[in-house]
Design an enzyme around this catalytic site. Structure first.
Site, PDB file in Angstrom:
ATOM      1  CE  LYS A 174     -30.343  61.613  21.142  1.00  0.00           C
ATOM      2  NZ  LYS A 174     -30.530  61.952  22.560  1.00  0.00           N
ATOM      3  CD  GLU A 249     -15.137  66.187  20.721  1.00  0.00           C
ATOM      4  OE1 GLU A 249     -15.104  65.076  21.319  1.00  0.00           O
ATOM      5  OE2 GLU A 249     -15.191  67.290  21.295  1.00  0.00           O
ATOM      6  CB  CYS A 283     -14.454  66.079  25.012  1.00  0.00           C
ATOM      7  SG  CYS A 283     -14.667  67.733  24.370  1.00  0.00           S
ATOM      8  CD  GLU A 384     -13.904  60.766  27.339  1.00  0.00           C
ATOM      9  OE1 GLU A 384     -14.849  60.102  26.884  1.00  0.00           O
ATOM     10  OE2 GLU A 384     -13.618  61.892  26.919  1.00  0.00           O
TER      11      GLU A 384
HETATM   12  O1  TXE Z   1     -22.668  59.221  26.032  1.00  0.00           O
HETATM   13  P1  TXE Z   1     -23.369  58.916  24.660  1.00  0.00           P
HETATM   14  P2  TXE Z   1     -23.020  58.808  27.525  1.00  0.00           P
HETATM   15  C1  TXE Z   1     -18.083  60.012  26.913  1.00  0.00           C
HETATM   16  C2  TXE Z   1     -17.682  59.920  28.362  1.00  0.00           C
HETATM   17  C3  TXE Z   1     -18.862  59.255  28.976  1.00  0.00           C
HETATM   18  C4  TXE Z   1     -19.258  58.310  27.883  1.00  0.00           C
HETATM   19  C5  TXE Z   1     -20.667  57.793  27.945  1.00  0.00           C
HETATM   20  O2  TXE Z   1     -16.550  59.103  28.489  1.00  0.00           O
HETATM   21  O3  TXE Z   1     -18.546  58.591  30.167  1.00  0.00           O
HETATM   22  O4  TXE Z   1     -19.079  59.050  26.705  1.00  0.00           O
HETATM   23  O5  TXE Z   1     -21.556  58.881  28.116  1.00  0.00           O
HETATM   24  C6  TXE Z   1     -26.950  59.797  22.118  1.00  0.00           C
HETATM   25  N1  TXE Z   1     -27.574  56.436  18.285  1.00  0.00           N
HETATM   26  N2  TXE Z   1     -18.605  61.331  26.554  1.00  0.00           N
HETATM   27  O6  TXE Z   1     -23.511  57.412  27.602  1.00  0.00           O
HETATM   28  O7  TXE Z   1     -24.161  57.671  24.683  1.00  0.00           O
HETATM   29  C7  TXE Z   1     -27.334  60.149  23.529  1.00  0.00           C
HETATM   30  O8  TXE Z   1     -28.735  60.085  23.710  1.00  0.00           O
HETATM   31  C8  TXE Z   1     -27.610  57.768  18.248  1.00  0.00           C
HETATM   32  C9  TXE Z   1     -17.696  62.203  25.880  1.00  0.00           C
HETATM   33  O9  TXE Z   1     -23.867  59.860  28.102  1.00  0.00           O
HETATM   34  O10 TXE Z   1     -22.296  59.018  23.656  1.00  0.00           O
HETATM   35  C10 TXE Z   1     -26.751  61.538  23.638  1.00  0.00           C
HETATM   36  O11 TXE Z   1     -27.589  62.475  22.983  1.00  0.00           O
HETATM   37  N3  TXE Z   1     -27.433  58.535  19.355  1.00  0.00           N
HETATM   38  C11 TXE Z   1     -18.355  63.363  25.314  1.00  0.00           C
HETATM   39  C12 TXE Z   1     -25.451  61.421  22.853  1.00  0.00           C
HETATM   40  O12 TXE Z   1     -25.611  60.256  22.032  1.00  0.00           O
HETATM   41  C13 TXE Z   1     -27.199  57.910  20.521  1.00  0.00           C
HETATM   42  C14 TXE Z   1     -19.519  63.928  25.979  1.00  0.00           C
HETATM   43  C15 TXE Z   1     -24.214  61.242  23.698  1.00  0.00           C
HETATM   44  O13 TXE Z   1     -24.378  60.145  24.547  1.00  0.00           O
HETATM   45  C16 TXE Z   1     -27.143  56.502  20.595  1.00  0.00           C
HETATM   46  C17 TXE Z   1     -20.349  62.941  26.639  1.00  0.00           C
HETATM   47  C18 TXE Z   1     -27.352  55.761  19.400  1.00  0.00           C
HETATM   48  N4  TXE Z   1     -27.285  54.438  19.382  1.00  0.00           N
HETATM   49  C19 TXE Z   1     -19.861  61.699  26.919  1.00  0.00           C
HETATM   50  N5  TXE Z   1     -26.894  56.161  21.880  1.00  0.00           N
HETATM   51  C20 TXE Z   1     -17.523  64.370  24.582  1.00  0.00           C
HETATM   52  N6  TXE Z   1     -16.961  63.986  23.429  1.00  0.00           N
HETATM   53  O14 TXE Z   1     -17.433  65.511  24.996  1.00  0.00           O
HETATM   54  C21 TXE Z   1     -26.794  57.317  22.583  1.00  0.00           C
HETATM   55  N7  TXE Z   1     -26.986  58.374  21.775  1.00  0.00           N
END
Ligand code: TXE
Length: 489
Positions: A174, A249, A283, A384
Site C-alpha cells: 500500500k 522506520e 527522514c 519532525e
Molecule cells: O505520514 P503517514 P503523513 C513523517 C513526517 C510527516 C509525518 C506525517 O514528519 O510530516 O510523518 O506524514 C499510511 N494504518 N513522515 O501523514 O500517515 C499512509 O496512507 C496503516 C516521515 O503523510 O505516516 C501512507 O501510506 N497505514 C516519513 C503511510 O502510512 C496508514 C515519511 C505514511 O503516512 C495509517 C513520511 C493507518 N492507520 C512522513 N494511516 C519517513 N520515515 O521517511 C496512514 N497510513
C-alpha cells in the site's frame, strides 16, 4: 487500465472509488486512479495468503528468486526515464533526483538478488552430540503488508519489496495515496520478470480505509512500515492483537554536529544539503544544526547566505535546486512549526515564508528557512517538521554536543564534522542513532543496514539484516539413531 493489482489481475476498486493525483509543483492533474476500500484490501490479503500457502514462490529455490530480482533490476534500468518522470510528477521532486532514485532502486534489487542467489545463512549447529543433526534454516515470514510514504515512494518500496520477495514471502503493497504511480509501474515489471500471480498485490488507498485493515487482519503475518511516528504507534497497536512481526522506520530529528576544527567549506555545503535536499522531506534530514560556540557566527552567516540562494522550482525546471512540499496541509504544518519556534524565542535568519515568485503560486513551495538561537525545548527542535527548516543550537564542548544531539525521542541518523579523527569517532559512538556520518551527510548503500533507534523505530532495511527481517529462523533437529528414553519407567 485499472490500477489495483490483486491475484495477478488488474482491477478497479469494488466500490468504484477514484482519486485525483495532482502534481504538488503546480497542481496539474497527473491522473485519476482507482482508490481501494477495505473490501479490496481483504481480497488482496486473500490472494497473498493463497499464493503463500499453496503457490510455488515460497518453495522456489533461492537462486531462482535471486535471478528474478536481478531481472527486475534490469527492467528498472530499462524503464528508468519513464519511472523517474512518474515519480517526479507525483512528488514534485526534481527530475534529476528521481533519476538518482531509480539508479539506487535498481542497485537495491541487484544487491538483494545477488545476496539471495549467493546462498543463505542456513547453518549446521554443533550440538556436541554425534547422534544428532541440528541445523538452522531460514524461511519466509509469510504474507507481508508493506506500507510506504510519499517522499521517496519507489525507493522505500524497493527496500521492502526486494528483500521480502528474495526471502520467499508474498505481499500486499500500500503506497501513499498521494504518490501511487511508480508502485503501479513496479507491479508490471514484477509480472514481466516472471513473478507468479498472487505473490505481489497492490492496493491504492488511504491509511484508514486500506492501511488499517492490512495491519489488523489475522491473515497478515508481518507489517513493514515507513512513515510518521504517530501512524507508526497506531500500527504497532493495531498489529498487537494478532502479534504480527513488525518493522518500523518512523523518521528522525537528526543532529548535524559541527566542531570548530571542521573542514569549513565542506561543512557549510553539507549543512545545506543535509536539510534542504527535497525541501527537507527526508527522514534522515540533518534538521538540527549544532555548532561549536567559537564557529557559530561565521558558520551560520554562510549557511544563511547559502539557503537564501537556493532556487525553487518544479521537476522539469533545470535551474531549480529544490522543489515543493507534498501538499497544502503539509506546508501548513511546516508553517505552524516555524511560527511556534519564533514565538518560543528562535531568531528567524532567512525564509519563514512562501516564495514571492508568483510563478510558484500554484505549487506548495516554502522558502529554505534558518532559525537561530534555538533551544532543546522548542517544538520546532523536538518534532519532525519534515520541511526546509534548519534549527541552530550552540555547544561548548564534546559532552554538550553529544547531550544536545541525543536529546530527542528519535534516533535515525546524525552527522559529526571534525578533523580530529579520535573525537569524530568518540562522538559517533556516543550518538544513539542507526546511522552516523563522519564528515559527510546522507549517503547510504544497499550493503549497509538502515534503521532507527529509540522512537525512530526498529528493524533494519538494506544489508544482510534487511533480508533477515523478512525471514524466520527455524531450528530443525534430527535424532540420527532414536532409542526409547524410558523416562517414565
Ligand atoms: O505520514 P503517514 P503523513 C513523517 C513526517 C510527516 C509525518 C506525517 O514528519 O510530516 O510523518 O506524514 C499510511 N494504518 N513522515 O501523514 O500517515 C499512509 O496512507 C496503516 C516521515 O503523510 O505516516 C501512507 O501510506 N497505514 C516519513 C503511510 O502510512 C496508514 C515519511 C505514511 O503516512 C495509517 C513520511 C493507518 N492507520 C512522513 N494511516 C519517513 N520515515 O521517511 C496512514 N497510513
Amino acid at each position: 487500465m485499472p490500477e489495483l493489482f490483486i491475484g495477478g489481475t488488474w482491477t478497479a476498486a469494488a466500490d468504484g472509488g477514484l482519486r485525483e493525483i495532482r502534481c504538488p509543483a503546480d497542481g496539474t492533474l497527473v491522473a485519476t486512479v482507482d482508490e481501494a476500500g477495505p473490501g479490496d484490501a481483504s481480497a488482496a490479503i486473500a490472494a497473498a495468503r493463497e499464493a503463500f500457502d499453496s503457490g510455488p514462490w515460497p518453495a522456489t529455490p533461492a537462486a531462482e528468486r535471486g535471478a528474478l530480482l536481478l531481472r527486475v533490476a534490469a527492467l528498472i534500468e530499462r524503464d528508468q526515464d519513464a519511472l523517474a518522470r512518474a515519480e517526479s510528477l507525483d512528488t514534485g521532486k526534481r527530475l534529476v533526483e528521481s533519476e538518482y532514485d531509480m539508479a539506487d532502486i535498481a542497485n537495491c534489487f541487484r544487491y538483494f538478488g545477488n545476496l539471495v542467489a549467493s546462498g543463505g545463512t542456513d547453518r549446521i549447529v554443533d550440538t556436541g552430540d554425534p547422534g544428532v543433526d541440528s541445523r538452522i534454516v531460514h524461511e519466509p515470514v509469510g504474507v507481508c503488508a508493506l506500507i510506504t510514504p510519499w517522499n521517496y515512494p519507489l525507493l522505500q518500496t524497493a527496500w521492502k519489496v526486494a528483500p521480502a520477495l528474495g526471502a520467499g514471502n508474498t505481499f500486499v503493497l500500500k503506497p501513499s495515496e498521494l504518490t501511487p504511480h511508480t508502485a503501479v509501474f513496479l507491479m508490471r515489471l514484477l509480472t514481466e520478470a516472471g513473478l507468479p500471480d498472487g505473490v505481489a498485490n497492490l492496493v491504492l488507498g488511504t491509511g484508514p480505509a486500506v492501511g488499517a485493515p492490512l495491519t489488523e487482519d489475522p491473515r497478515v503475518d508481518m507489517v513493514s512500515f515507513t512513515g510518521g511516528l504517530v501512524t507508526g504507534r497506531r500500527i504497532m497497536a493495531a498489529a498487537a492483537p494478532t502479534v504480527k512481526k513488525i518493522a518500523l522506520e518512523l523518521g528522525g530529528k537528526n543532529p548535524n554536529i559541527v566542531f570548530a576544527d571542521a573542514e569549513y567549506e565542506s561543512a557549510v555545503d553539507y549543512a545545506l544539503t543535509a536539510v534542504f535536499l527535497h525541501s527537507g522531506q527526508v527522514c534522515s534530514a540533518g534538521a538540527r544544526l549544532l555548532v561549536q560556540d567559537e564557529l557559530h557566527d561565521r558558520f551560520v552567516e554562510d549557511v544563511v547566505a547559502g539557503a537564501r540562494a537556493i532556487p525553487l522550482g518544479g521537476p522539469f525546471d533545470e535551474s531549480a535546486r529544490t522543489g515543493p512540499l507534498i501538499s497544502a496541509a503539509h506546508r501548513e504544518k511546516v508553517e505552524a512549526y516555524v511560527a511556534a519556534g519564533i514565538a518560543e524565542g528562535a531568531v528567524l535568519r532567512c525564509g519563514g515564508a512562501r516564495p514571492e515568485d508568483r510563478a510558484l503560486d500554484s505549487g506548495f513551495y516554502y522558502l529554505p528557512t534558518v532559525l537561530d538561537e534555538c533551544t532543546p525545548g522548542m517544538s520546532v527542535v523536538r518534532d519532525e517538521s519534515f520541511g526546509p527548516v534548519l534549527t541552530v543550537e550552540r555547544f561548548r564542548d564534546e559532552d554538550e554536543a553529544v547531550a544536545l544531539a541525543n536529546d530527542t525521542v528519535y534516533g535515525l541518523s546524525g552527522g559529526v564534522w571534525s578533523q580530529d579523527v579520535g573525537r569524530a569517532h568518540r562522538v559517533a559512538s556516543r550518538l544513539r542513532a542507526g546511522t552516523v556520518w563522519i564528515n559527510d551527510f546522507q549517503p547510504y548503500v544497499p550493503q549497509a543496514e538502515w534503521g532507527g533507534m529509540k522512537q525512530s523505530g526498529f528493524g533494519r532495511e538494506l544489508g544482510p539484516a534487511g533480508l533477515a527481517e523478512y525471514q524466520e529462523a527455524k531450528h530443525v533437529w534430527r535424532n540420527l539413531s532414536p532409542r526409547p528414553l524410558r523416562w517414565f519407567e
